[in-house]
Every structure is written in structure tokens, then in C-alpha cells.
Design an enzyme around this catalytic site. Structure first.
Site, PDB file in Angstrom:
ATOM      1  CG  ASP A  41       0.216  -4.066   2.700  1.00 50.69           C
ATOM      2  OD1 ASP A  41       1.079  -3.550   1.849  1.00 50.69           O
ATOM      3  OD2 ASP A  41      -0.319  -3.363   3.647  1.00 50.69           O
ATOM      4  CG  HIS A  60      -0.419   0.313   2.319  1.00 53.98           C
ATOM      5  ND1 HIS A  60      -0.250  -0.779   3.429  1.00 53.98           N
ATOM      6  CD2 HIS A  60      -0.069   1.445   3.033  1.00 53.98           C
ATOM      7  CE1 HIS A  60       0.124  -0.314   4.643  1.00 53.98           C
ATOM      8  NE2 HIS A  60       0.334   1.122   4.426  1.00 53.98           N
ATOM      9  CB  SER A  67       2.776   1.786   6.511  1.00 52.91           C
ATOM     10  OG  SER A  67       1.441   1.839   6.943  1.00 52.91           O
TER      11      SER A  67
END
Length: 715
Positions: free
Chosen positions: A219, A83, A645
């Protein structure tokens, strides 16, 4: 007796070590190192942060300003989240070559894809410069004067501090203005896409699974840093070579078990752990519900169009994910704050704080802080609500209004700085605005606009609305704007800004869309912003003094960490399950079995590639499986937030064991209040990442670059 006391001390350390915290890596010695060792860490804090020798910090850059990455090979290969690379993957995608749908893998370096305006930034060193920044501020009578002096001191120090010519000095504030640190950094601007799994792996579960556990998302994505022949930052050139890092992370596939030590290093964006109870109550009851309602309306419209049209899905995939991310986060945050009684906990803390103030004889200095908070937050409430509505509707979720606001700023620039500045900005808009319209669909935006402008006209505090939105038929307004405004197309936008300033202003002010955003902006700037800024400045000053008092009146053993501010931090904890609700317990690990349990053929959130199904059915997991299972994700008590992230999850020896990408829904409140009972960060297991690269993608060239630490039975 001494043994009992020692065991008791260790027990206290172990308990406290799970209580969260985002710690500055250069300041880990002492309490933090003791806690980390008690939890099982086998390395020293010098292995995490060092200036004169390689350390973990040298392998952890900030990725593109908003995420984290880690170097995993001596050829500049970096790992981050899917992402985090989503926009980049989308920009390389077309209907004919849809890398979001199909994935992308470079099987040799010549196939790696160049990216415009993508950079990674490493921290070289950190220095405390608090005394220099606060010099000359104590005698100033007003907060605005103090802030101006601080900014002058920052500018002087940034300019004059020692650095190499290719490096940059950055100064950031900590503890609400009670500490300032200088970061010397270097940014590499030639970063190329190496690999990304299809979204059916990298975004598996999509928005339904976002912020939740159990999770089964691979991810991750891979990039490579390139440098000039001297290994220094350089703009893209065919002559550039792979970056040679000071440190790269070995990857361990030795396996994990509950209560194993974990550490996450990265760049958490923003937390507000020391807000007073009244501020948290305002977030829970007023601000979050308003923002959630706006984004909910926008998402429903976008989703309807994306499900019907593949081209629209590609256009809006990244935008939808961005809007949905914090929409769902705010819902979970509110739920967690209520469930944990964060307001009640903070009220108790404040009562204890007042007692400490009295005991220390500090009533004159600190005794009125909580009363000031009460007064300021009560007064700011309506202004804060109006500000959030303007931001959510005009600047973030209605594309016509957001692009129109660029022209409002253009007109303001002419008034404030004159013709040349106007012309320069206009020319820059002409060159760059095409990127916006590539991913713009007027029909989608019209439907979003109609929903959001209706909310703005009825839910934002009426005393602050422009006359254009008072007692207005918003459906008729929508039709009028989208049938007549030139803001709905690239050609129309370019026509509006063609000509000299007088011509441009005349055309803009005759445009229906521009008229609306200008009236909204003027009403906001006149009726909301000045008072909000005035009250917010008061709160900033009170918060700084409140933080100073907390630091001063707390015992030395108190675990008081600075709020996140996108600077390099270390957090640590243990692999651990949790109990979110009565009669519900979540294990800390998931496997590929769970992917197949969620598998819905053809569904854009839960589809699974055929090759992954085949590998699962054959149990062909290579060296990465464990007892016939393929690990996918795990959770731990590390205190993370947005910006983490892509952060590396490390084991006790500093080896990479996973990739941070999310938090559990019930624990998203950790930006405001961390509870070790339910706050968990979510990570992709390194074994799943390697399995996808190796067995699914067949990218042996990538595997060959890595230093993989195998368990004894798999060497």
C-alpha cells in the site's frame, strides 16, 4: 538493592511504554523521552522536533488534508499510501489507460502527472497559547458564551501571531478544551504523481483483507513536491522546481526482528479515549450497528455492479473503498470493545475517579460529572441515532440525496444571505458539479437508494421522520424519483439551476428528488438537530471539566495523552505479534509467500501481476530479500488511527523502515480504548516498497534518488 530498584524502574517504564498514546512532538522531553530510550531509541527528542535545526517533523507533511506522507529524497520525493493517492490515480485513469489496474511510473521528471487541488502541509513550529485563548472566559455563565469568546480569541490570535507571508497560523484544542496550541504551517500546492503500483499490489486483498492481519498489501504511492525558485509554495507552473526539504528520511533495509523499537509520526484524525462508559455503551449497542447496516446495504449493491462492468468499477472504486473502510472498522471496533470489556474497564476507572474526587475534597467541583453524563447521554440517544441515519443515508451513501442536499443549501443561502450569495454559489455549482457526475451511475444509485431509503423509513426514530416517509411504499417512491428527477444526470442538474432565483426555486421545488431531500432535511433540522446540539453542547462542557479533573487528580507519572485531532503526533512501541483469540497467535511479519498463498487468478481482490509471480518463482529479490524470503508487511504496538495512513514507521535511529497503512481488525477499538494486548498497527515493509520500485517497476531513477542504508553483507 539499588540495582534491583533500578531494574524495577526500567521494567515499569518498558511496560508503560507499550500502552499507546499519541504525543505532541514539541512536548516529548521528560517521561516520553525516558520511555522511548528504555524501548531502545538511539536518537534524542530534539532529532524528532526542533525549530532552529532540521528534524524528523520537517520530513513529515500532512497529505491532502487526510493522510500523512514523508519526504524520502533531497528532490522533494514523498511516499504515502496507495489508498491515500487512490482518488488521484483514479482521476488520471481511463479504460484505455487504467493506472489503477496497470500502475503508473514516471521514469523521468517530465513524465510526472500534475494534480488539481492536491497539497501537502508541513509544521514549522508549535506554541502553547492556552492562556491567551481562555482569557476572559472563566466569568461567563453559559457554555455557548464561553465558546463564542474562545472563537473570538482564536480568530484574533490567528490573525496577529507572527508568521511568514506564505505561512498560515492554525490553532487546535487539546484535552477537550483544556489546552490550545498554535501551529505555524506551510502548504505546497504543486504535488505531482511519480509512481504507483497496480492495485493488485497496492490494494492486494482489497476489502476482504482490509483491517485484518496477516496482511500482504504493498500500500504505497509516490509523489513529488514542487516549489518556486525560492523553494516556497506556489501554484502549479512549468517553471516550478523540485522542493528542497529541510530533512529527508534515509531508508533502512537492515532488517527487523520482534521487540525492535518502532516509532510512527503523523497526523492521526480523531480519537475519543476519555469517553464515559455510558457513551461507549451507546456506540457499541446502538450507533455502530445502525451505521454498519446502512453501509452494508450500499456496499452489496455497488459490489454487484462493479463485478459486472469495468467502467462502473473504475467509477465506483474509490467511493466503494471509502464506504467499506469505516463499515468494516465499525464492525471490528464493536467486536474489540466487547471482547476487551471496554465498558467495564471504564466503569472501574469511573469508580476510582469518584474515590479520588472524594479524597481530594472536590465533590462540589467534580462530584456530579458522571451523573450529568448519565442524564445527557440517556437523553441524547434517540437524537444521536436519528443524526447518524440522516448523515449515512442522506449525506454519504445515496448520491442523489447528497447532490440534492447541495441544492437545499443553495435555497437556504438565498433565504439567509440574499441574491448575490445565491448567484455566486449557483455559479460555483455549475462549474464544479461535473466532477461529481463523471463518477455517477444512475442505475447503481437507484438500487442503493431503494435499499437505504427503506432502512431510513423503518429504522430511524419514527417521531423524527418527515411525512413523506411515513407509511410510504419506498419501492414506488424510488421508481417515481429515478424516472422523473433531474438530479439523475448532469444536464438535468444544470437545467434545474439555470435562471434567476425565482425560476430556480420553482424548478427545484417541483422536482421529485429535491422534494424528498428537502423534506428530510427540514424534518432533521427542526426535530433532531436543535436538541442534539443542545445536549451535545452540555456533554462538551462536562467532558472538558471531566478531562480537567482527570489531569488534576492523576499522578504526574500517569500517561495521559490528548485525543487525536489531525495534528502532528508521535507514537512509539515495539514490533510484536499478538493473540486475538484462544489457540490463535499471529506472527508480526508476512512475506511474499503469503501473497502467493492468497493468489486467485482473475479475482479483483487477490489477482497478482505476472511479473510479480515470475520474480517470486525466480526468487529474484535483489538486495531486499532475506534468506530466500521477501518481507512484505509487519505489525507493532504503535497507537494509530485514521490520518496515520501514509505515516513513516521509523527505527531506533530515525530511519524509515516501513509505511503505516492500517490496524488489525480486533484492535480498531483503539480510537476509544487502547489495549496493548490486541491493538496493532500494520505497516508495509520498506524492503517490499523498494523491491517493487526496483525489481518490479524497473524505476531505477527513483532508487537512485534515495539514501538507502544496507546491512553490512549487502553493501
Amino acid at each position: 538493592m539499588k540495582v534491583i530498584k533500578l531494574l524495577l524502574v526500567l521494567f515499569v517504564i518498558q511496560v508503560h511504554a507499550q500502552q499507546g498514546g499519541m504525543w505532541i512532538p514539541s512536548l516529548l522531553k521528560g517521561m516520553n523521552e525516558s520511555e522511548m530510550k528504555a524501548l531502545g531509541m538511539k536518537i534524542s527528542t530534539d532529532d524528532i522536533y526542533a525549530v532552529n535545526s532540521s528534524s524528523i517533523k520537517d520530513a513529515v507533511p500532512q497529505f491532502n488534508g487526510g493522510c500523512t506522507a514523508e519526504v524520502i529524497s533531497d528532490k522533494g520525493l514523498i511516499l504515502t499510501n496507495h489508498h491515500c493517492g487512490f482518488d488521484i490515480i483514479q482521476n488520471h485513469s481511463t479504460v484505455q489507460h487504467d493506472y489503477l489496474q496497470d500502475g503508473f511510473w514516471a521514469y523521468k521528471m517530465e513524465e510526472e502527472l500534475v494534480n488539481k487541488d492536491l497539497e501537502v502541509t508541513f509544521v514549522v513550529r508549535i506554541e502553547d497559547v492556552t492562556s491567551k485563548i481562555l482569557e476572559g472566559t472563566s466569568e461567563l455563565p453559559f457554555e455557548a458564551y464561553k465558546q463564542k469568546k474562545i472563537q473570538q480569541n482564536i480568530a484574533d490570535l490567528v490573525k496577529n501571531s507572527v508568521k511568514e507571508s506564505w505561512q498560515e497560523n492554525r490553532i487546535r484544542t487539546f484535552y477537550d478544551g483544556n489546552q490550545y496550541l498554535l501551529f505555524v504551517v506551510e502548504s505546497y500546492k504543486d504535488v505531482r504523481l511519480v509512481g504507483a503500483p497496480p492495485s493488485s499490489i497496492g490494494k492486494f486483498g482489497s476489502d476482504t483483507d482490509n483491517w485484518v492481519w496477516p496482511r500482504h498489501t504493498g500500500d504505497f504511492s509516490l509523489f513529488r513536491i514542487y516549489a518556486d525558485k525560492n523553494n516556497r509554495p506556489a501554484a502549479y507552473s512549468a517553471e516550478n522546481v523540485p522542493y528542497k526539504p529541510k530533512h529527508s528520511l534515509p531508508i533502512s533495509i537492515a532488517g527487523l526482528k520482534e521487540n525492535d523499537f518502532t516509532m510512527v509520526v503523523g497526523y492521526p484524525g480523531r480519537t475519543q479515549e476519555y469517553l464515559p462508559a455510558i457513551a461507549v455503551e451507546q456506540i457499541v449497542s446502538t450507533l455502530n450497528p445502525a451505521k454498519v447496516e446502512v453501509r452494508d446495504a450500499a456496499l452489496k449493491v455497488q459490489d454487484r455492479f462493479m463485478r459486472k462492468d469495468q467502467a462502473i468499477k473504475i467509477q465506483y472504486a474509490s467511493k466503494y473503498a471509502s464506504v467499506a473502510n469505516y463499515w468494516k472498522k465499525w464492525i471490528g471496533e464493536t467486536k474489540g470493545l466487547k471482547k476487551s470489556d471496554a465498558v467495564g474497564v471504564k466503569k472501574k476507572f469511573e469508580a476510582d475517579f469518584q474515590q479520588k474526587v472524594v479524597k481530594a475534597g472536590k465533590q462540589a467541583e467534580y462530584g456530579n460529572l458522571l451523573a450529568e453524563f448519565e442524564k445527557n447521554y440517556t437523553e441524547i440517544k434517540e437524537y444521536a441515532l436519528a443524526r447518524d441515519y440522516f448523515t449515512e443515508v442522506a449525506l454519504r451513501n445515496s448520491e442523489l440525496l447528497s447532490v440534492g442536499y447541495k441544492l437545499v443549501q443553495l435555497e437556504q443561502l438565498l433565504a439567509s444571505k440574499g441574491e448575490q450569495s445565491f448567484t455566486d454559489r449557483k455559479n460555483n455549482l455549475s462549474k464544479g458539479i461535473a466532477d461529481f457526475y463523471i463518477d455517477y451511475n444512475a442505475e447503481v444509485d437507484r438500487n442503493v437508494f431503494e435499499q437505504l431509503i427503506g432502512l431510513y423509513a423503518t429504522k430511524s426514530p419514527k417521531q423524527f421522520l418527515p411525512t413523506s416517509l411515513q407509511n410510504t411504499d419506498t419501492s414506488k417512491l424510488t421508481a417515481d424519483i429515478y424516472e422523473n428527477s433531474k438530479l439523475t444526470s448532469l444536464n438535468g442538474f444544470l437545467q434545474l439551476i439555470e435562471g434567476d432565483s425565482k425560476t430556480v426555486l420553482e424548478k427545484m421545488n417541483n422536482d421529485k428528488g429535491y422534494q424528498l431531500i428537502k423534506s428530510m432535511s427540514e424534518a432533521y433540522s427542526k426535530n433532531v438537530l436543535p436538541k442534539f446540539d443542545e445536549l451535545n453542547l452540555k456533554n462538551i462542557a462536562v467532558q472538558r471539566t471531566y478531562m480537567k479533573a482527570i489531569l488534576e487528580l492523576s499522578p504526574k507519572s500517569a500517561r495521559i495523552f490528548p485525543d487525536a485531532n489531525s495534528t502532528l503526533r508521535v507514537t512509539y512501541g515495539k514490533v510484536k505479534g499478538y493473540k486475538p483469540n484462544d489457540a490463535t497467535y499471529y506472527e508480526p511479519f508476512t512475506t511474499l509467500d503469503g501473497v502467493m498463498e492468497k493468489y486467485v487468478p482473475g479475482d479483483y481482490e487477490f489477482d497478482v501481476p505476472k511479473k510479480l509471480v515470475d520474480l517470486y518463482n525466480a526468487k529474484d529479490y535483489g538486495k531486499y530479500g532475506v534468506n530466500g524470503k521477501m518481507p512484505v508487511c509487519f505489525i507493532a504496538t504503535n497507537h494509530t488511527t485514521g490520518g496515520n495512513s501514509g505515516s513513516p514507521a521509523l527505527d531506533a535511529k530515525g530511519n524509515l523502515i516501513g509505511l503505516n497503512f492500517d490496524r488489525v481488525w480486533e484492535g480498531t477499538m483503539s480510537d476509544i480504548y487502547y489495549s496493548p494486548d490486541i491493538c496493532r498497527n500494520i505497516m508495509v515493509d520498506a524492503r517490499y516498497i523498494l523491491f517493487v520500485i526496483d525489481k518490479f517497476a524497473g524505476a531505477q531513477n527513483i532508487i537512485n534518488e534515495l539514501k538507502i542504508i544496507y546491512p553490512a553483507n549487502k553493501k
